[in-house]
Design a protein around this motif. Sequence first.
Motif, short mmCIF file in Angstrom:
data_model
loop_
_atom_site.label_atom_id
_atom_site.label_comp_id
_atom_site.label_asym_id
_atom_site.label_seq_id
_atom_site.Cartn_x
_atom_site.Cartn_y
_atom_site.Cartn_z
N PHE A 129 7.08 -5.20 -6.55
CA PHE A 129 6.13 -6.08 -5.87
C PHE A 129 6.81 -6.81 -4.71
CE2 PHE A 129 3.95 -10.22 -5.53
CZ PHE A 129 2.69 -9.77 -5.15
N ARG A 130 7.99 -7.35 -4.95
CA ARG A 130 8.73 -8.04 -3.88
C ARG A 130 9.06 -7.09 -2.74
NH1 ARG A 130 11.13 -10.56 -8.28
NH2 ARG A 130 12.88 -9.13 -8.24
N GLU A 131 9.44 -5.87 -3.07
CA GLU A 131 9.75 -4.88 -2.03
C GLU A 131 8.50 -4.55 -1.22
OE1 GLU A 131 11.44 -1.68 -4.28
OE2 GLU A 131 13.44 -2.62 -4.31
N ALA A 132 7.36 -4.41 -1.89
CA ALA A 132 6.11 -4.13 -1.17
C ALA A 132 5.73 -5.31 -0.28
CB ALA A 132 4.99 -3.83 -2.17
N PHE A 133 5.96 -6.53 -0.76
CA PHE A 133 5.67 -7.71 0.06
C PHE A 133 6.54 -7.72 1.31
CE2 PHE A 133 6.50 -12.10 1.30
CZ PHE A 133 5.21 -12.50 1.61
N GLU A 134 7.81 -7.37 1.15
CA GLU A 134 8.71 -7.31 2.32
C GLU A 134 8.23 -6.26 3.31
OE1 GLU A 134 12.85 -6.96 1.29
OE2 GLU A 134 12.67 -8.52 -0.23
N LYS A 135 7.82 -5.09 2.81
CA LYS A 135 7.30 -4.05 3.68
C LYS A 135 6.07 -4.54 4.43
CE LYS A 135 8.72 -0.21 0.69
NZ LYS A 135 8.19 0.84 -0.21
N ALA A 136 5.17 -5.20 3.70
CA ALA A 136 3.94 -5.70 4.31
C ALA A 136 4.25 -6.76 5.36
CB ALA A 136 3.01 -6.28 3.24
N SER A 137 5.23 -7.59 5.09
CA SER A 137 5.60 -8.65 6.02
C SER A 137 6.17 -8.09 7.32
CB SER A 137 6.63 -9.59 5.38
OG SER A 137 6.08 -10.22 4.25
N ASN A 138 6.74 -6.89 7.25
CA ASN A 138 7.36 -6.27 8.43
C ASN A 138 6.43 -5.31 9.16
OD1 ASN A 138 9.85 -7.59 8.14
ND2 ASN A 138 10.48 -6.13 6.58
N MET A 139 5.21 -5.16 8.67
CA MET A 139 4.26 -4.27 9.34
C MET A 139 3.84 -4.89 10.66
SD MET A 139 1.94 -3.02 6.13
CE MET A 139 1.10 -1.70 6.95
N THR A 140 3.77 -4.07 11.69
CA THR A 140 3.43 -4.57 13.02
C THR A 140 2.03 -4.15 13.48
OG1 THR A 140 4.53 -2.67 14.02
CG2 THR A 140 5.83 -4.69 13.77
N GLU A 141 1.47 -3.13 12.86
CA GLU A 141 0.16 -2.68 13.31
C GLU A 141 -0.95 -3.60 12.77
OE1 GLU A 141 -0.04 0.32 9.65
OE2 GLU A 141 1.51 0.14 11.13
N THR A 142 -2.05 -3.63 13.49
CA THR A 142 -3.20 -4.40 13.08
C THR A 142 -4.01 -3.56 12.10
OG1 THR A 142 -3.27 -5.47 15.23
CG2 THR A 142 -5.24 -5.61 13.89
N SER A 167 0.56 3.18 0.46
CA SER A 167 -0.34 4.15 1.08
C SER A 167 -0.49 3.88 2.58
CB SER A 167 -1.71 4.15 0.40
OG SER A 167 -2.44 2.99 0.72
N LEU A 168 -0.48 2.62 2.98
CA LEU A 168 -0.56 2.28 4.41
C LEU A 168 0.69 2.73 5.15
CD1 LEU A 168 -2.10 -1.28 4.14
CD2 LEU A 168 -3.22 0.76 5.08
N ILE A 169 1.83 2.56 4.52
CA ILE A 169 3.09 2.95 5.16
C ILE A 169 3.18 4.48 5.27
CG2 ILE A 169 5.60 3.02 4.78
CD1 ILE A 169 5.28 0.10 3.75
N HIS A 170 2.72 5.19 4.25
CA HIS A 170 2.77 6.65 4.30
C HIS A 170 1.78 7.22 5.31
CE1 HIS A 170 4.81 6.21 0.30
NE2 HIS A 170 5.63 6.96 0.97
N LYS A 171 0.67 6.52 5.55
CA LYS A 171 -0.31 6.98 6.53
C LYS A 171 0.25 6.94 7.94
CE LYS A 171 -4.73 5.98 4.40
NZ LYS A 171 -5.93 5.18 4.46
N LYS A 172 1.07 5.94 8.22
CA LYS A 172 1.56 5.80 9.59
C LYS A 172 2.75 6.71 9.90
CE LYS A 172 4.75 1.92 9.44
NZ LYS A 172 5.07 0.65 9.98
N LYS A 173 3.31 7.36 8.89
CA LYS A 173 4.45 8.27 9.12
C LYS A 173 3.97 9.59 9.66
CE LYS A 173 7.79 6.40 5.95
NZ LYS A 173 8.63 6.62 4.81
#
Length: 90
Positions: free
Chosen positions: A10-23, A84-90
């Motif tokens: 959960f903490r790792e996912a939060f960090e990933k979400a915090s670093n997302m730049t797309e709207t 799933s959001l991170i995998h979509k943008k790859k």
Amino acid sequence: MTNKDLDTRFREAFEKASNMTETLPPDVMLRIYAYYKQATHGMVGYTQPSTNDLRNAFKTNAWMQISHISSDEAKELYIETINSLIHKKK
């Protein structure tokens, strides 16, 4: 999937979400918000917004819609959504 415990993932996912730049679309943002709030506060932390702010009303509504799930379920759904959001943008 690794054997990491739920809180670590959960903490790792939060960090990933915090670093997302797309709207993200508003409905996705609300879903992420609701899962996060349920995971970290449950309904114990719920307070009725004191202003007539439409944005807060939408956020509160999104949170209340998932209030029936447990904190652990909300963490799992949050992790799945972010991944799933991170995998979509790859």
